[in-house]
Design an enzyme around this catalytic site. Structure first.
Site, PDB file in Angstrom:
ATOM      1  N   GLY A  91      31.315  40.044  33.235  1.00  0.00           N
ATOM      2  CA  GLY A  91      31.814  38.679  33.296  1.00  0.00           C
ATOM      3  C   GLY A  91      33.048  38.670  34.174  1.00  0.00           C
ATOM      4  O   GLY A  91      33.074  39.306  35.226  1.00  0.00           O
ATOM      5  N   SER A 123      29.707  46.149  34.764  1.00  0.00           N
ATOM      6  CA  SER A 123      30.467  45.231  35.617  1.00  0.00           C
ATOM      7  C   SER A 123      31.939  45.172  35.196  1.00  0.00           C
ATOM      8  O   SER A 123      32.670  46.130  35.374  1.00  0.00           O
ATOM      9  CB  SER A 123      29.802  43.851  35.586  1.00  0.00           C
ATOM     10  OG  SER A 123      30.338  42.988  36.546  1.00  0.00           O
ATOM     11  N   ALA A 124      32.404  44.072  34.625  1.00  0.00           N
ATOM     12  CA  ALA A 124      33.796  43.963  34.200  1.00  0.00           C
ATOM     13  C   ALA A 124      34.156  45.043  33.184  1.00  0.00           C
ATOM     14  O   ALA A 124      35.277  45.563  33.180  1.00  0.00           O
ATOM     15  CB  ALA A 124      34.068  42.579  33.606  1.00  0.00           C
ATOM     16  N   HIS A 160      29.090  46.390  41.833  1.00  0.00           N
ATOM     17  CA  HIS A 160      28.388  45.463  42.732  1.00  0.00           C
ATOM     18  C   HIS A 160      28.747  45.733  44.194  1.00  0.00           C
ATOM     19  O   HIS A 160      28.770  44.806  45.010  1.00  0.00           O
ATOM     20  CB  HIS A 160      28.706  43.998  42.395  1.00  0.00           C
ATOM     21  CG  HIS A 160      28.663  43.659  40.944  1.00  0.00           C
ATOM     22  ND1 HIS A 160      27.503  43.650  40.213  1.00  0.00           N
ATOM     23  CD2 HIS A 160      29.654  43.310  40.071  1.00  0.00           C
ATOM     24  CE1 HIS A 160      27.769  43.305  38.966  1.00  0.00           C
ATOM     25  NE2 HIS A 160      29.061  43.103  38.850  1.00  0.00           N
ATOM     26  N   GLU A 195      24.365  48.353  43.076  1.00  0.00           N
ATOM     27  CA  GLU A 195      23.564  47.815  41.987  1.00  0.00           C
ATOM     28  C   GLU A 195      22.462  48.796  41.587  1.00  0.00           C
ATOM     29  O   GLU A 195      21.783  49.361  42.451  1.00  0.00           O
ATOM     30  CB  GLU A 195      22.943  46.485  42.405  1.00  0.00           C
ATOM     31  CG  GLU A 195      23.973  45.428  42.763  1.00  0.00           C
ATOM     32  CD  GLU A 195      24.863  45.032  41.608  1.00  0.00           C
ATOM     33  OE1 GLU A 195      25.603  45.897  41.096  1.00  0.00           O
ATOM     34  OE2 GLU A 195      24.835  43.859  41.218  1.00  0.00           O
TER      35      GLU A 195
END
Length: 240
Positions: A91, A123-124, A160, A195
């Site tokens: 997020g 991700s985050a 990413h 990714e």
């Protein structure tokens, strides 16, 4: 440090469901565990903590792992200290880090990971495992008192990560350019994680997993380096 980490670039790749591309690695990380504590603070798209936790719960239920959300506890720090494992989802990295500090979870997370508790991030959640969040791609939509992250590893990660498009007419900065700017002011290495890729950190060993190479940026080197899955990345744990 008895690190036992799975740091994933993204929770979903093209053509797969939530966490499906990392199923085997997640099962390996959580071998012998029956539950995991989910930290939904990053709130992708502004979704609620409850809805985000329900999404994680559905994914892990297929693997026989029960999920509880840290927001469901009156004492979040106590929940971290008693968790079998922790998963921090993706997020907005700024929203996530602010909540971790506000709920006093930074030190409990560091302490548990130092003692070998499995930690998983996407991700985050992968961003905050690094030294700082200075290489996130996210917009700073909230103010954070510090960029200092959990520091479970002594380098930064750029989830990413995108390669420059040789035929693109876009005139903006590439990820390589942005990370070069970062290294004018910061010493720590940065791993560009494409990714579908992930890092498995066990003690003083780092394994690159997934179908792609990873790009490693060092302040002392003008050109980034490419590493494939069979290469030893353990030197990054001592690089700063």
């Amino acid at each position: 440090m008895s690190r036992n980490l799975l740091l994933i670039s993204t929770s979903t790749t093209h053509g797969t469901g939530y966490l499906e591309h990392a199923e085997q690695e997640v099962k390996s990380l959580l071998e012998g565990k029956k539950s995991i504590l989910f930290i939904p603070y990053a709130r992708p798209g502004g979704m609620s903590h409850s809805d985000y936790t329900a999404k994680a719960r559905e994914a892990f239920s297929k693997w026989g792992i029960s999920v509880s959300g840290v927001h469901e506890y009156d004492e979040p720090a106590k929940a971290v200290r008693e968790a079998e494992a922790v998963f921090i989802g993706g997020g907005n990295t700024f929203v996530l880090l602010r909540q971790l500090y506000q709920n006093k979870l930074v030190e409990p997370l560091r302490e548990r990971v130092q003692k070998g508790m499995p930690y998983m991030g996407t991700s985050a959640g992968t961003n905050v495992a690094g030294r700082t969040i200075g290489t996130t791609n996210d917009m700073p939509i909230v103010h954070v008192k510090t960029f200092d992250a959990l520091q479970l590893v002594p380098f930064n990660i750029n989830p990413h990560f995108l390669d420059p498009e040789p035929n693109s007419t876009h005139m903006g900065e590439t990820r390589d350019t942005r990370i070069a700017e970062f290294h004018h002011h910061n010493r720590q290495p940065v791993i560009g994680l494409r990714e579908g890729s992930m890092l498995r950190v066990q003690g003083d060993r780092i394994a690159l997993l997934g179908p792609h190479t990873a790009r490693v940026f060092l302040q002392t080197e003008k050109q980034p380096m490419e590493f494939k899955a069979s290469d030893d990345l353990g030197f990054l744990l001592e690089a700063y």
